[in-house]
Design a protein around this motif. Structure first.
Motif, PDB file in Angstrom:
ATOM      1  N   ASP A  85     -24.419 -11.199  22.809  1.00 32.21           N
ATOM      2  CA  ASP A  85     -24.092 -10.207  21.884  1.00 32.21           C
ATOM      3  C   ASP A  85     -25.221  -9.718  21.185  1.00 32.21           C
ATOM      4  N   ILE A  86     -26.439 -10.389  20.950  1.00 31.76           N
ATOM      5  CA  ILE A  86     -27.732  -9.829  20.418  1.00 31.76           C
ATOM      6  C   ILE A  86     -28.861  -9.926  21.471  1.00 31.76           C
ATOM      7  N   VAL A  87     -29.265  -8.692  21.529  1.00 30.72           N
ATOM      8  CA  VAL A  87     -30.717  -8.561  22.401  1.00 30.72           C
ATOM      9  C   VAL A  87     -31.648  -7.567  21.436  1.00 30.72           C
ATOM     10  N   TRP A  88     -32.639  -8.287  21.064  1.00 31.98           N
ATOM     11  CA  TRP A  88     -33.564  -7.822  20.097  1.00 31.98           C
ATOM     12  C   TRP A  88     -35.011  -8.393  20.357  1.00 31.98           C
ATOM     13  N   ARG A  89     -35.896  -7.594  20.709  1.00 40.96           N
ATOM     14  CA  ARG A  89     -37.120  -8.136  21.104  1.00 40.96           C
ATOM     15  C   ARG A  89     -38.535  -7.483  20.340  1.00 40.96           C
ATOM     16  N   GLU A  90     -38.347  -6.402  19.262  1.00 39.81           N
ATOM     17  CA  GLU A  90     -39.319  -5.506  18.888  1.00 39.81           C
ATOM     18  C   GLU A  90     -39.921  -6.395  17.683  1.00 39.81           C
ATOM     19  N   ASP A  91     -39.212  -7.249  16.983  1.00 37.79           N
ATOM     20  CA  ASP A  91     -39.776  -8.170  16.097  1.00 37.79           C
ATOM     21  C   ASP A  91     -40.280  -9.602  16.799  1.00 37.79           C
ATOM     22  N   GLU A  98     -31.056 -13.015  11.544  1.00 34.31           N
ATOM     23  CA  GLU A  98     -31.692 -13.060  10.523  1.00 34.31           C
ATOM     24  C   GLU A  98     -32.490 -11.424  10.717  1.00 34.31           C
ATOM     25  N   GLN A  99     -33.168 -11.106  11.757  1.00 35.68           N
ATOM     26  CA  GLN A  99     -33.713  -9.766  12.197  1.00 35.68           C
ATOM     27  C   GLN A  99     -32.865  -8.799  12.244  1.00 35.68           C
ATOM     28  N   VAL A 100     -31.761  -8.895  12.577  1.00 37.19           N
ATOM     29  CA  VAL A 100     -30.686  -7.819  12.930  1.00 37.19           C
ATOM     30  C   VAL A 100     -30.030  -7.720  11.593  1.00 37.19           C
ATOM     31  N   GLN A 126     -19.787  -6.259   9.221  1.00 40.55           N
ATOM     32  CA  GLN A 126     -20.170  -7.481   9.912  1.00 40.55           C
ATOM     33  C   GLN A 126     -20.407  -7.217  11.346  1.00 40.55           C
ATOM     34  N   ILE A 127     -21.447  -7.514  11.830  1.00 35.46           N
ATOM     35  CA  ILE A 127     -22.067  -7.346  13.309  1.00 35.46           C
ATOM     36  C   ILE A 127     -21.312  -8.100  14.222  1.00 35.46           C
ATOM     37  N   THR A 128     -20.941  -7.276  15.263  1.00 40.20           N
ATOM     38  CA  THR A 128     -20.290  -8.121  16.426  1.00 40.20           C
ATOM     39  C   THR A 128     -20.988  -7.975  17.558  1.00 40.20           C
ATOM     40  N   ARG A 129     -21.865  -6.892  17.684  1.00 43.14           N
ATOM     41  CA  ARG A 129     -22.693  -6.701  18.995  1.00 43.14           C
ATOM     42  C   ARG A 129     -24.110  -5.802  18.470  1.00 43.14           C
ATOM     43  N   PHE A 130     -25.225  -6.431  18.971  1.00 44.94           N
ATOM     44  CA  PHE A 130     -26.483  -5.591  18.797  1.00 44.94           C
ATOM     45  C   PHE A 130     -27.149  -5.743  19.967  1.00 44.94           C
ATOM     46  N   HIS A 131     -27.227  -4.806  20.725  1.00 40.89           N
ATOM     47  CA  HIS A 131     -27.741  -4.857  22.101  1.00 40.89           C
ATOM     48  C   HIS A 131     -28.718  -3.762  22.221  1.00 40.89           C
ATOM     49  N   ALA A 132     -30.185  -4.302  21.715  1.00 39.02           N
ATOM     50  CA  ALA A 132     -31.418  -3.233  22.373  1.00 39.02           C
ATOM     51  C   ALA A 132     -31.871  -3.439  23.538  1.00 39.02           C
ATOM     52  N   LEU A 133     -33.056  -3.169  23.777  1.00 39.50           N
ATOM     53  CA  LEU A 133     -33.666  -3.277  25.185  1.00 39.50           C
ATOM     54  C   LEU A 133     -34.513  -4.348  25.085  1.00 39.50           C
ATOM     55  N   THR A 134     -34.352  -4.897  26.532  1.00 44.14           N
ATOM     56  CA  THR A 134     -35.555  -5.846  26.925  1.00 44.14           C
ATOM     57  C   THR A 134     -36.779  -5.367  27.168  1.00 44.14           C
ATOM     58  N   GLU A 135     -37.814  -6.258  27.443  1.00 45.28           N
ATOM     59  CA  GLU A 135     -39.260  -5.520  27.888  1.00 45.28           C
ATOM     60  C   GLU A 135     -38.973  -4.984  28.963  1.00 45.28           C
ATOM     61  N   ALA A 183     -42.943   7.738  22.631  1.00 44.80           N
ATOM     62  CA  ALA A 183     -42.115   7.694  21.229  1.00 44.80           C
ATOM     63  C   ALA A 183     -42.811   6.744  20.547  1.00 44.80           C
ATOM     64  N   MET A 184     -43.355   5.641  20.867  1.00 45.45           N
ATOM     65  CA  MET A 184     -43.897   4.651  20.047  1.00 45.45           C
ATOM     66  C   MET A 184     -45.323   5.031  19.657  1.00 45.45           C
ATOM     67  N   SER A 185     -45.974   6.054  20.262  1.00 51.20           N
ATOM     68  CA  SER A 185     -47.164   6.829  19.553  1.00 51.20           C
ATOM     69  C   SER A 185     -46.884   7.378  18.528  1.00 51.20           C
ATOM     70  N   ARG A 186     -45.637   8.065  18.252  1.00 50.50           N
ATOM     71  CA  ARG A 186     -45.319   8.901  17.230  1.00 50.50           C
ATOM     72  C   ARG A 186     -44.566   8.066  16.210  1.00 50.50           C
ATOM     73  N   GLY A 187     -44.579   6.715  16.239  1.00 50.11           N
ATOM     74  CA  GLY A 187     -43.942   5.883  15.176  1.00 50.11           C
ATOM     75  C   GLY A 187     -42.496   5.554  15.523  1.00 50.11           C
ATOM     76  N   GLN A 188     -41.817   6.341  16.525  1.00 44.48           N
ATOM     77  CA  GLN A 188     -40.600   6.091  16.988  1.00 44.48           C
ATOM     78  C   GLN A 188     -40.031   4.975  17.728  1.00 44.48           C
ATOM     79  N   THR A 189     -40.317   3.665  17.059  1.00 39.47           N
ATOM     80  CA  THR A 189     -40.035   2.624  17.651  1.00 39.47           C
ATOM     81  C   THR A 189     -38.543   2.298  17.810  1.00 39.47           C
TER      82      THR A 189
END
Length: 226
Positions: A85-91, A98-100, A126-135, A183-189
């Motif tokens: 349900d949750i995929v988050w790696r940037e933090d 808690e990060q989401v 209420q979050i039910t899914r937060f799917h960003a990208l893996t490395e 995008a990251m170089s422009r701050g668009q993380t």
């Protein structure tokens, strides 16, 4: 082409078609989520239930609550599409719930900032899914940021639900490879892009109304006639 090969080709084509439909977002579906009270007579609102805010009293958002249930499954697997349900790696590695929550609260606060005149309300998310990208996905093919949540509006004074909860399913193109690095170089993380997307979406959602929440059912005695 021999019949056997033709059947195999059709089977593969159908399988690819099914995989391609995974990231298709559906707005305001009617499935329920943990912690959301959705009795049969109070199903989440659909798009057909919405009306423009010009036909309704505006909202002044006084409080925002964001819940990320502990029941949501987190994956740290570095695969293309983890089953979670949750995929988050940037933090940094830590409590992903808690990060989401922090990301969504920041986005919702910015999105609701312009809603400061009208009936004072509390917004529950209420979050039910937060799917960003893996490395692995981010540095190769890219994909889709896929986020689902319930949004409920309550009267700030009484706590009464003013509308039926809305199930919102949204997706955002996620950059991969060289485009992600640029995008990251422009701050668009990922965090910046997701937060900006959610802020705009929540601001828009507060400009529409769903059907009024149904009245609470009358409480009856524990004894009943057979």
């Amino acid at each position: 082409m021999k019949p056997t090969r033709m059947i195999m080709a059709l089977t593969v084509a159908l399988g690819l078609s099914a995989c391609g439909s995974v990231d298709t977002a559906m707005r305001n579906a009617t499935t329920s989520a943990p912690g959301v009270e959705t009795a049969p007579h109070a199903q989440p609102a659909t798009r057909a239930d919405m009306v423009l805010s010009v036909q309704s009293e505006p909202y002044a958002v006084t409080q925002i609550n964001v819940t990320v249930p502990e029941t949501l499954k987190v994956s740290e697997a570095n695969t293309y599409f983890p089953n979670a349900d949750i995929v988050w790696r940037e933090d940094p590695f830590g409590n992903r719930h808690e990060q989401v929550q922090a990301i969504v609260l920041d986005a919702a606060t910015r999105g609701a900032a312009s809603h400061d005149k009208g009936r004072p309300v509390i917004v529950d998310i209420q979050i039910t899914r937060f799917h960003a990208l893996t490395e692995k996905t981010r540095y190769t093919i890219g994909g889709t940021h896929d986020i689902h949540f319930y949004l409920t509006v309550r009267d700030a004074a009484t706590g009464e639900k003013l509308e039926r909860p809305r199930l919102i399913e949204t997706s955002l193109k996620a950059y991969g490879g060289a485009r992600a690095l640029e995008a990251m170089s422009r701050g668009q993380t990922q965090k910046v892009r997701i937060s900006d997307h959610l802020a705009a979406l929540i601001a828009q959602e507060l400009n529409v109304r769903s059907l009024p929440a149904p009245a609470e059912p009358l409480r009856t005695s524990a004894l009943s006639a057979n």
